[in-house]
Design an enzyme around this catalytic site. Structure first.
Site, PDB file in Angstrom:
ATOM      1  CE  LYS A  33      -6.988 -12.336  31.485  1.00 45.87           C
ATOM      2  NZ  LYS A  33      -6.840 -13.798  31.526  1.00 45.87           N
ATOM      3  NE  ARG A  34     -12.680  -4.458  31.496  1.00 46.92           N
ATOM      4  CZ  ARG A  34     -13.869  -4.377  32.072  1.00 46.92           C
ATOM      5  NH1 ARG A  34     -14.188  -5.229  33.018  1.00 46.92           N
ATOM      6  NH2 ARG A  34     -14.717  -3.439  31.732  1.00 46.92           N
TER       7      ARG A  34
END
Length: 500
Positions: A256-257
């Site tokens: 998700k980064r």
RNA sequence: GCUCCCAUCGUCUAGAGGCCUAGGACAUCGGAUUCUCAGUCCGACGACCGGGGUUCAAAUCCCCGUGGGAGUGCCA
């Protein structure tokens, strides 16, 4: 034998795009062979799983159209389909007891401290990091006494000490071979009495009559444990098939980064389930006649598990957008209209309170909200650089901010809301404006930049493409992490090009 | 560190020994259409990781290297 496949997501955080990918593969396989597709919720980690997250999984799968024949919210005669409910039925404990009684598992009384110390020593000695099996030979009567004395314990599997494990995965040319001595005595039952994934999944797959387990490659390393558990428990193992992992642009496992991974995000952005599925279907797989635009129903008719390519594909948003455009444009006008309404509605309640200050008429919403719906923004260079700054300085400041945003996002349990964003940026200003006793003129000049006026403006222009916007932190919160990180990245890039 | 997996254009892929001077799609660049942008159409750029084998013939099979990834949790 009719095909029965499942997906077994864990309800932690937002529903994941990887779940949709594996779900699609399993769904297609089931449909192609006239079998059943089952959803099972794996919530055996009491500290991380939530009911809200489970609900979001049901909704997302429904949104995508990956309908399951059996599952928590639709029932079925092999239930319950939620593992926490099965724990209460004593299902896993029973099998763990059986393994202990057979001599295939044993009690272990190591504490977290013991295990940490063990790992530290192994790391220092460059040895493989695994449990040293110190309690493997513990006398059963002795162990029982400690259990009766309320000493915490876990149950570990007693893996073979010699020989090789061999398994032919249908998608790989060479059989998977692993030496048993390298395989850990995995924990089966945790000290809270709940099973780990390994025990729970094997038991449930058997009890639910699963014939094929199509899952991500991250499980390949634990395959021997799963096959072994099946054997010791007297089960006929399902066929295990491992497919490649979705990747970030740098080829690391999707995170998700570096990518939007939440299915909720894609829906909010207005992506169509058809486009999403179509896109996922081109990853690791291709339509036999080379066609690139197709529905998942069409795919299911020709789906061939053996044609899957196991090299991990990069998840390329640009391609998704292209497919999305194809799907959107060919929809009938009524559905297009509904989609536009939906896209606006999704964020309307969040945005209106913010934007009303700058509106006089209802129609002003369109102009005021523009940046929140835009796929990307293109700020003017001279606006991106606050008064008195150089482009290089603006770039550096934005880089520091972006890194802080990324770290904030990667941190467990960090909220992306007004208060935490304001705390984050103001904290950054506090840190960066403080000079060490010994400092150069250049450091002094850079530290002087860190005041709200300039930093806020640089961030505002980077994030919205304009010098005019609602209050900065409200704006950043409403834009969401992906847009903010992506747009500051684009601004940094733009400023970098200018410098050269 | 240890174990395992993988390897065709920047990206997604086609290719299961000769059909490959390696095909398609996205992205990029150019042209056409258009008031503009987008779209659409046309075109350009662009890859078999390296080295050894096997074979009459290898992107395709084998080995070694290299590179990338994953696992190494009382998470899944």
């Amino acid at each position: 034998m009719t095909v029965r496949v499942r997906i077994a997501p864990s309800p932690t955080g937002d529903p994941h795009v990887g779940t949709a990918y594996i779900g699609l593969l399993n769904w297609c396989f089931a449909r192609r062979h006239g079998g059943q597709f089952i959803l099972r919720i794996e919530d055996t980690d009491q500290t991380r799983c939530t009911e809200a997250s489970a609900q979001a999984i049901y909704e997302s799968l429904r949104w995508l159209g990956l309908t399951y024949d059996e599952g928590p919210d639709v029932g079925g005669d092999r239930g319950p389909y939620v593992q926490s409910e099965r724990v209460k039925l004593g299902i896993y404990k029973k099998y763990a007891d059986q393994l202990v009684a057979q001599g295939d598992a044993y009690y272990c009384f190591c504490t977290a401290r013991d295990l940490d110390a063990m790992k530290a020593r192994q790391r220092a000695a460059n040895e493989p990091i695994m449990y040293d099996r110190r309690h493997r030979g513990l006398d059963l009567g002795e162990a029982q006494k400690r259990i009766d004395a309320c000493e915490p314990y876990v149950v570990r599997m007693k893996t073979p000490l010699a020989g090789d494990f061999v398994y032919k995965d249908r998608l790989r040319k060479q059989p998977v071979v692993k030496a048993w001595k390298d395989i850990d005595d995995q924990v089966l039952l945790k000290s809270d009495g709940w099973p780990t994934y390994h025990l729970a999944a094997v038991v449930d797959d058997h009890l639910m009559g699963i014939t094929h387990v199509i899952r991500a490659e991250e499980w390949l390393n634990s395959l021997p444990k799963h096959i072994w558990l099946n054997e010791r428990l007297g089960f006929t193992p399902p066929e295990y098939v491992h497919v490649g992992l979705l990747r970030n642009a740098d080829k690391s496992k999707i995170s998700k980064r570096k990518n939007p991974t939440s299915l909720l995000w894609y829906r909010r952005q207005g992506f169509l389930p058809e486009a999403m599925l179509n896109f996922l279907a081109t990853l690791g797989h291709s339509f036999p006649d080379g066609r690139e635009l197709f529905s998942h129903q069409e795919l299911a008719q020709v789906f061939d598990l053996d044609r899957i390519n196991v090299a991990g594909p990069v998840f390329d948003l640009a391609k998704l957008r292209h497919l999305q455009g194809q799907w959107f444009r060919k929809m009938d006008p009524a559905r297009q209209k509904a989609e536009v309404h939906r896209a606006i509605d999704e964020r309307f309640d969040q945005l209106l309170p913010l934007l009303k200050e700058r509106m006089a008429c209802g129609g002003d919403f369109i102009a005021a909200a523009q940046t929140f719906y835009a796929a990307k923004v293109d700020p003017h260079l001279d606006e991106l650089v606050p008064k008195g700054w150089t482009a290089a300085q603006a770039r550096k400041v934005l880089e520091i901010c972006q890194t802080a945003f990324k770290n904030h996002l990667a941190g467990e349990g960090n909220a992306w809301d007004v208060a935490s964003l304001e705390g984050l940026v103001r904290g950054l200003i506090g840190e960066q404006s403080t000079l060490p006793f010994e400092h150069t003129e250049e450091q002094k000049a850079f530290a002087a930049l860190w005041a709200p006026k300039g930093v806020f403006m640089a961030l505002r222009v980077a994030a919205t493409g304009s010098k005019e916007s609602p209050p900065l932190f409200d704006t950043l919160a409403a834009l969401g992490p992906m847009a903010v990180i992506e747009r500051t990245g684009a601004a940094i890039h733009k400023l970098g090009v200018v410098k050269a």
